[in-house]
Design an enzyme around this catalytic site. Sequence first.
Site, PDB file in Angstrom:
ATOM      1  N   GLU A 280     174.612  74.976  55.041  1.00 45.83           N
ATOM      2  CA  GLU A 280     173.414  75.239  54.506  1.00 45.83           C
ATOM      3  C   GLU A 280     173.008  76.577  54.128  1.00 45.83           C
ATOM      4  OE1 GLU A 280     171.737  72.651  53.762  1.00 45.83           O
ATOM      5  OE2 GLU A 280     172.240  71.098  55.006  1.00 45.83           O
ATOM      6  N   ARG A 284     173.111  77.192  49.961  1.00 47.56           N
ATOM      7  CA  ARG A 284     171.661  77.827  49.468  1.00 47.56           C
ATOM      8  C   ARG A 284     171.508  79.334  49.308  1.00 47.56           C
ATOM      9  NH1 ARG A 284     167.380  73.424  52.099  1.00 47.56           N
ATOM     10  NH2 ARG A 284     169.113  72.022  52.857  1.00 47.56           N
ATOM     11  N   ASP A 413     179.339  62.919  51.576  1.00 51.96           N
ATOM     12  CA  ASP A 413     179.239  63.031  50.170  1.00 51.96           C
ATOM     13  C   ASP A 413     179.647  64.327  49.389  1.00 51.96           C
ATOM     14  OD1 ASP A 413     177.664  64.732  51.572  1.00 51.96           O
ATOM     15  OD2 ASP A 413     175.732  64.305  50.521  1.00 51.96           O
ATOM     16  N   GLU A 548     169.418  64.414  43.929  1.00 52.15           N
ATOM     17  CA  GLU A 548     170.446  63.714  43.084  1.00 52.15           C
ATOM     18  C   GLU A 548     170.467  62.770  42.056  1.00 52.15           C
ATOM     19  OE1 GLU A 548     169.655  63.768  46.482  1.00 52.15           O
ATOM     20  OE2 GLU A 548     171.142  65.338  47.372  1.00 52.15           O
TER      21      GLU A 548
HETATM   22  C1  DMJ Z   1     171.142  69.576  49.052  1.00 51.25           C
HETATM   23  O1  DMJ Z   1     170.856  70.579  50.310  1.00 51.25           O
HETATM   24  C2  DMJ Z   1     172.354  69.624  48.658  1.00 51.25           C
HETATM   25  O2  DMJ Z   1     172.607  68.913  47.548  1.00 51.25           O
HETATM   26  C3  DMJ Z   1     173.277  68.796  49.502  1.00 51.25           C
HETATM   27  O3  DMJ Z   1     174.619  68.651  48.998  1.00 51.25           O
HETATM   28  C4  DMJ Z   1     172.837  67.453  49.717  1.00 51.25           C
HETATM   29  N1  DMJ Z   1     171.447  67.589  50.434  1.00 51.25           N
HETATM   30  C5  DMJ Z   1     170.536  68.361  49.769  1.00 51.25           C
HETATM   31  C6  DMJ Z   1     169.583  67.641  48.734  1.00 51.25           C
HETATM   32  O4  DMJ Z   1     169.475  66.401  48.823  1.00 51.25           O
END
Ligand code: DMJ
Length: 649
Positions: A280, A284, A413, A548
């Site tokens: 994270e 970010r 994912d 998404e």
């Molecule tokens: C974000 O922090 C990123 O896109 C991550 O890959 C998946 N989850 C969240 C948004 O849904």
Amino acid sequence: MHSPSRKDFVSLTFTGSGNYNSKQWKRQSCWRKWKQLSRLQRNLILFTMALMLVCGIATYPTVTEHFRGLTVVVKEEGGHVLKPVIPEVLPESDKQNQLLVPEPPSEQKRAPDKRGPPGLQNRLQKKGNGSDIQVEENQIQEAKKADIEEGEKPLVNRRGALIEADQATEGGTAKEAENKVDVPAVEQEDHSHKEPVDRLEAVRDAFRHAWKGYKEFAWGQDELRPISKSYGEWFGLGLTLIDALDTMWILNLKEEFEEAKTWVSTELSFNKNVDVNLFESTIRILGGLLSTYHLTGDTLFLDKAKDIGTRLMPAFNTPSKIPYSDVNIGKGTAHPPRWTSDSTVAEVTSIQLEFRELSRLTQDTRYQAAVDEVMQKVHKLEGKQDGLVPMFINTNSGQFTHLGVFTLGARADSYYEYLLKQWIQGGKKETELLEDYLQALEGVKKNLLKKSSPNRLTFVGELSHGQFSPKMDHLVCFLPGTLALGVHHGLPADHMELAKQLMETCYQMYAQMETGLSPEIVHFNMHEGSIRDVDVKLADRHNLLRPETVESLFYLYRFTKDRKYRDWGWEILQNFNKYTKVSTGGYTSINNVRDPEYPSPRDKMESFFLGETLKYFYLLFSDDPELVSLEKYVFNTEAHPLPIWPSAE
Ligand code: DMJ
């Protein structure tokens, strides 16, 4: 017989002129009283009556309008005033200017009853008397027009009643505030007589509104809690502010960007005794700082990126070189979660774009070496099925764990996303990455791709020990965009067909809900004769303002120029405004996308709403393909654009 009563009657009649109930007696009595008054008293009474008459004539239209609902009470500086709801007629010159703004495209002209299958439409209609709803809609629209005329956002609660911004949550507990969350005016769905709308400006407005809440109640903290007008801490590093930096730059919100930059230069310190999640904070914070550096050229952001990147490196000190999930950036120690020595596969394979770029910029190869080693190990691992990976990997053994379970949703994912994006970032030379990506897509087609009933929507389900489950996370909606990006970079054209089909499905995950917002997870129906395509379990009905679908709409529009993708995005933005906007500032995630009467706010604005969702909305509506050109940049999984490396490197 002559009755006594008759005598009384005669007597009364005889004295008729003296009857104090008679009009004549009243007239005489008033006149006598009037004559008894002094001259001053008479003049005073006459003056007062004249004054009342004049006031009555002057206020007559306003009062009647108010009772006919043509005005609203609006709070202004200095008190409440009545405002006309019907906008004044525009001067000719203004009318001409308005015509210069293009009409919304024809695809937008969707009948309101197009949302969802018949079952859902019936549910919606049952919620109230149709004519009542129509009256409310009209009131909302009228009130909205009045507010637009005043140059301010209208505030209307879920049931359409106008409310004051200050009253929304003030002075109450978080629970009380929940019940008072309000939303702005409902946008018209029939676009045939809709004012032309500047969609880019609408996104900027949404950002400003989100930022207002963050600035007032959560400045410098990780996340805004907009209902309780407070904040939540995760890492204690100003997560929302950093995640939003490049969005402000792209949206050209200079003032907001400058104040955030000042905070970064004067307040942001990574020398803190805190545990942060490697993934994270990489996507970010490191990603956000690197992209802001590239967009602005300001080395402040590169210095900060180098600082956080270096402090995250202890995560790779594991027996297997598969990183731990958590790092203490102050102490330089790292560890797995308390209950396991596993890391999540998506987490350890979706930090590569950022660390590789940090190495390129600093000429310090350690960052790239660490993340490349992870990819090389995962590339060779046993336990995949047709290129699909399990969700966990052990930091001691370096092996996959929890074998036999495959998803493109949570925990796996962005592994698939980063295979393609690293290949693009590196100039399309790292063939192992491409091979793994292509093989995984074949695995998806073979094992996870199915069609729903009754509308034959293509969806990506999950596999557990050979058993197929028609469950799809909203997170999977990154896939249409990633597929389209691959085709743009020369991968097989049939990937675009699949991208379009999945894009439709992701849109339907919104459109088939009563709020027009997608739940976190859906289950598709596959049995012939199903009434609707999508079912949602009670526990899955929340919406976290995730990006998404909007992200994929952006890619699909960029590459196809099919305006329906913009219109779908516009619909979604309006529903975010309708059900998640908090009048005092900010947007909130909600608990129930199936209840438009009470979507139940969760009191949290995730940093990715500013970092990703609003950015992708803006790019979707922008006509400028050079605004973050996909020839030059590749977005990390948190929507932070990083440069595609020049071919010489
Ligand atoms: C974000 O922090 C990123 O896109 C991550 O890959 C998946 N989850 C969240 C948004 O849904």
